[in-house]
Design a protein around this motif. Structure first.
Motif, PDB file in Angstrom:
ATOM      1  N   LEU A 165      -5.268 -11.748   1.228  1.00  0.00           N
ATOM      2  CA  LEU A 165      -3.819 -11.739   1.448  1.00  0.00           C
ATOM      3  C   LEU A 165      -3.186 -10.485   0.861  1.00  0.00           C
ATOM      4  N   LEU A 166      -3.666 -10.058  -0.296  1.00  0.00           N
ATOM      5  CA  LEU A 166      -3.169  -8.824  -0.889  1.00  0.00           C
ATOM      6  C   LEU A 166      -3.492  -7.621  -0.012  1.00  0.00           C
ATOM      7  N   ALA A 167      -4.709  -7.609   0.537  1.00  0.00           N
ATOM      8  CA  ALA A 167      -5.107  -6.500   1.407  1.00  0.00           C
ATOM      9  C   ALA A 167      -4.240  -6.434   2.656  1.00  0.00           C
ATOM     10  N   LEU A 168      -3.811  -7.573   3.156  1.00  0.00           N
ATOM     11  CA  LEU A 168      -2.953  -7.591   4.342  1.00  0.00           C
ATOM     12  C   LEU A 168      -1.486  -7.323   4.010  1.00  0.00           C
ATOM     13  N   ALA A 169      -1.037  -7.818   2.872  1.00  0.00           N
ATOM     14  CA  ALA A 169       0.384  -7.748   2.553  1.00  0.00           C
ATOM     15  C   ALA A 169       0.813  -6.413   1.966  1.00  0.00           C
ATOM     16  N   CYS A 170      -0.056  -5.794   1.223  1.00  0.00           N
ATOM     17  CA  CYS A 170       0.338  -4.570   0.506  1.00  0.00           C
ATOM     18  C   CYS A 170       0.834  -3.468   1.441  1.00  0.00           C
ATOM     19  N   PRO A 171       0.088  -3.056   2.459  1.00  0.00           N
ATOM     20  CA  PRO A 171       0.627  -2.014   3.335  1.00  0.00           C
ATOM     21  C   PRO A 171       1.858  -2.468   4.116  1.00  0.00           C
TER      22      PRO A 171
END
Length: 142
Positions: A46-52
């Motif tokens: 989720l962090l990998a998807l949300a950060c950008p």
């Protein structure tokens, strides 16, 4: 003429760094001596998807976009590999039950298959016990 091959390559030329970061993230996870809980890998994904996404909506990416996308690709590789490994290990037989005689009952869930070593079939488990004590084992057994 030198710019023609670069133009034909288009967006695919920019995929290599991201793919390499994904593979490096996968390789890093494979070096773990023990798995994190499944929820930790889900959080990394989720962090990998949300950060950008969050930073692009804020409009403050600038030159950090490529570094952030590479980090997201690496986190995706790490998270997906770990999540799959943890979900797969959750279906494994408990180490305490290995080498012990189990009494199982169930239904044959697939057609028997012949192999060099004998007959193989999938069993949908109904009950399992060790010396009269009920135990938990995977729901389907090959």
């Amino acid at each position: 003429m030198d710019t023609e091959p670069a133009r034909r390559r288009g967006w695919a030329g920019g995929l290599w760094p991201g793919l390499l970061a994904f593979v490096l993230g996968t390789g890093l996870q494979l070096q773990q001596s023990a798995l994190y809980p499944s929820w930790a890998y889900t959080g990394l994904l989720l962090l990998a998807l949300a950060c950008p996404l969050v930073l692009s909506l804020a409009g403050r990416l600038g030159g950090r976009l490529s570094c952030l996308l590479l980090l997201s690709c690496a986190l995706s590789g790490f998270g997906l590999t770990g999540w799959r490994a943890s979900s797969y290990s959750a279906q494994a037989l408990s180490p305490q039950l290995e080498g012990r005689d189990l009494l199982v009952t169930g239904l044959v869930a697939g057609m028997p298959q012949w192999h060099e070593s004998g007959l193989r079939f999938r069993l949908a488990l109904e009950t399992a016990s060790v010396q009269g004590v009920a135990v938990r084992i995977p729901e389907k057994i090959d």
